[in-house]
Design an enzyme around this catalytic site. Structure first.
Site, PDB file in Angstrom:
ATOM      1  CD1 TRP A 102      -2.344  -2.146   1.635  1.00 18.12           C
ATOM      2  CD2 TRP A 102      -3.059  -1.012  -0.167  1.00 18.12           C
ATOM      3  NE1 TRP A 102      -3.404  -2.835   1.074  1.00 18.12           N
ATOM      4  CE2 TRP A 102      -3.860  -2.167  -0.021  1.00 18.12           C
ATOM      5  CE3 TRP A 102      -3.317  -0.155  -1.229  1.00 18.12           C
ATOM      6  CZ2 TRP A 102      -4.908  -2.481  -0.905  1.00 18.12           C
ATOM      7  CZ3 TRP A 102      -4.358  -0.460  -2.108  1.00 18.12           C
ATOM      8  CH2 TRP A 102      -5.138  -1.607  -1.941  1.00 18.12           C
ATOM      9  CG  ASP A 171      -3.568   3.987   3.890  1.00 18.92           C
ATOM     10  OD1 ASP A 171      -4.651   3.799   4.491  1.00 18.92           O
ATOM     11  OD2 ASP A 171      -3.265   3.400   2.838  1.00 18.92           O
ATOM     12  CE  LYS A 195      -9.390  -2.831   3.049  1.00 17.06           C
ATOM     13  NZ  LYS A 195      -8.209  -2.087   2.742  1.00 17.06           N
TER      14      LYS A 195
HETATM   15  C1  LIG Z   1      -7.663  -1.503   1.425  1.00 18.75           C
HETATM   16  C2  LIG Z   1      -6.583  -0.495   1.551  1.00 18.75           C
HETATM   17  C3  LIG Z   1      -6.450   0.571   0.649  1.00 18.75           C
HETATM   18  C4  LIG Z   1      -7.307   0.727  -0.582  1.00 18.75           C
HETATM   19  O1  LIG Z   1      -8.606   0.963  -0.328  1.00 18.75           O
HETATM   20  P1  LIG Z   1      -9.666   1.243  -1.502  1.00 18.75           P
HETATM   21  O2  LIG Z   1     -10.817   1.789  -0.759  1.00 18.75           O
HETATM   22  O3  LIG Z   1      -9.935  -0.070  -2.171  1.00 18.75           O
HETATM   23  O4  LIG Z   1      -9.064   2.211  -2.442  1.00 18.75           O
HETATM   24  C5  LIG Z   1      -5.442   1.491   0.875  1.00 18.75           C
HETATM   25  N1  LIG Z   1      -4.613   1.378   1.931  1.00 18.75           N
HETATM   26  C6  LIG Z   1      -4.709   0.352   2.800  1.00 18.75           C
HETATM   27  C7  LIG Z   1      -3.756   0.286   3.946  1.00 18.75           C
HETATM   28  C8  LIG Z   1      -5.699  -0.611   2.645  1.00 18.75           C
HETATM   29  O5  LIG Z   1      -5.790  -1.619   3.522  1.00 18.75           O
END
Ligand SMILES: *Cc1c(COP(=O)(O)O)cnc(C)c1O
Length: 362
Positions: A102, A171, A195
């Protein structure tokens, strides 16, 4: 009807109590005579839901008035571009720490907007560890430092932040609300909801108000964080149902005793699973024990040819979506806030029985 234990990395399991409440309110939300999906986003009813979600999040994470809470669309991946587009205005570069898949995606998007200075990377260690913060090549004139404190795919998590005067942008898609954090240490936090917060379709953003001064009028209107803040995240129609579900999840979290209480459960859940994996010669986790994720637990089988059988039988045993990410293979159990300890116990029991049946002759 039977519900299984869902180990999907995202969209992930939601608390059953939340789904039931949404079901009960589906046809007629609080006497409105319509569902949340069918009401104007500018109605007093929906405005109250939005305000409630915001207030609960601020309480749960102890967010001060120095920050704005925004509900943004497009997924965390859109934020990978939206962040440099908004926050590098007036700067020549941005710093990024590379700890996995990521981080790498965030870096790739940022390069479209600014010069990216990768301050350290654990790529050579196959992202099994976190670079020593003392060695970071931080440029204190950069726009910010971006980090991904829980790498969902690799199963790597770190709690401490580098020492820097740069605003830290994190993030937290897969770790927000799973552990206590000190929001005041961050310039901005963002997290895709699917998540640990709710359904896909909304990204939670917590941004320090002074950073909003960087947002340029030349940005697309709906991308501009300052516009979003000025319009209460409602420049256009927000993802109303996702925000409503997020509010219900926040309410559920408050009923569990808040972030500290759920963190204690998360620590216990991760510990029993890692302890079991470590005690076994049949299963293995490759991550530096100091940085193992509490939320995403990847593991391999000693005999990789048994993987498809493992997945088939675990699915049949009511343990859903244990396959690792397509880029890394193996297995991965994602055990966010909504996964109860009973789910971990069921997984371990299955893993033990599977090992007993297949470990002979190894
Ligand atoms: C799932 C995830 C993303 C991407 O998320 P989307 O909503 O599919 O764009 C980005 N960063 C992390 C750490 C993730 O777990």
């Amino acid at each position: 009807m039977s519900r299984v234990y869902n180990f999907c990395s995202g969209p992930a399991a939601l608390p059953e109590a939340v789904l039931k409440k949404a079901q009960a309110e589906m046809l007629d939300w609080h006497g409105a005579g319509v569902s949340v999906m069918e009401m104007s986003h500018r109605s007093t009813e929906f405005m109250s839901i939005l305000a409630s979600a915001k207030a609960r999040l601020m309480r749960l994470l102890d967010i001060s008035d120095d920050y704005e809470v925004l509900f943004v669309q497009g997924g965390a991946s859109t934020l990978f571009a939206q962040i440099p587009a908004n926050l590098t205005n007036g700067f020549d570069s941005a710093c990024y720490l590379d700890t996995g898949a990521w981080s790498t995606k965030a870096i790739k998007e940022a390069k479209k907007y600014t010069k990216v200075n990768v301050v350290a990377s654990s790529k050579e260690q196959n992202y099994t560890t976190v670079p020593a913060f003392a060695d970071l090549e931080l440029d204190e004139s950069a726009a910010y430092l971006h980090v991904c404190p829980n790498e969902t795919i690799g199963g790597l998590e770190f709690a401490d932040l580098p020492e820097t005067n740069l605003p830290i942008i994190a993030d937290l898609s897969s770790t927000i609300l799973s552990r206590k954090i000190d929001v005041s240490k961050y310039g901005m936090i963002y997290a895709g909801a699917q998540k640990n917060v709710g359904p896909a379709g909304v990204v939670i953003c917590i941004i320090r108000k002074d950073l909003l001064a960087r947002c340029s009028d030349s940005l697309p209107t709906v991308w501009n964080f300052a516009n979003l803040a000025a319009n209460d995240s409602m420049i256009n129609t927000p993802p109303t149902f996702a925000i409503y579900l997020a509010d219900l999840v926040f309410e559920w979290l408050e009923e569990q005793g808040g972030v500290e209480a759920i963190e204690a459960v998360n620590i216990a859940k991760a510990k029993v699973l890692y302890d079991f994996i470590d005690a076994s010669d049949f299963y293995a986790n490759p991550i530096d024990p100091a940085y193992r994720s509490r939320m995403n637990v990847p593991f391999t089988l000693a005999d990789a040819s048994l993987e498809s059988l493992f997945l088939e039988e675990s699915e049949a045993a009511g343990l859903r979506t244990l396959a690792g990410h397509r880029s890394v293979g193996g297995m991965r159990a994602s055990i966010y806030n909504a996964m109860p300890m009973a789910g971990i116990e069921a997984l371990i029991q299955f893993m033990r029985e599977f090992e007993n049946r297949h470990a002979q002759g190894k």
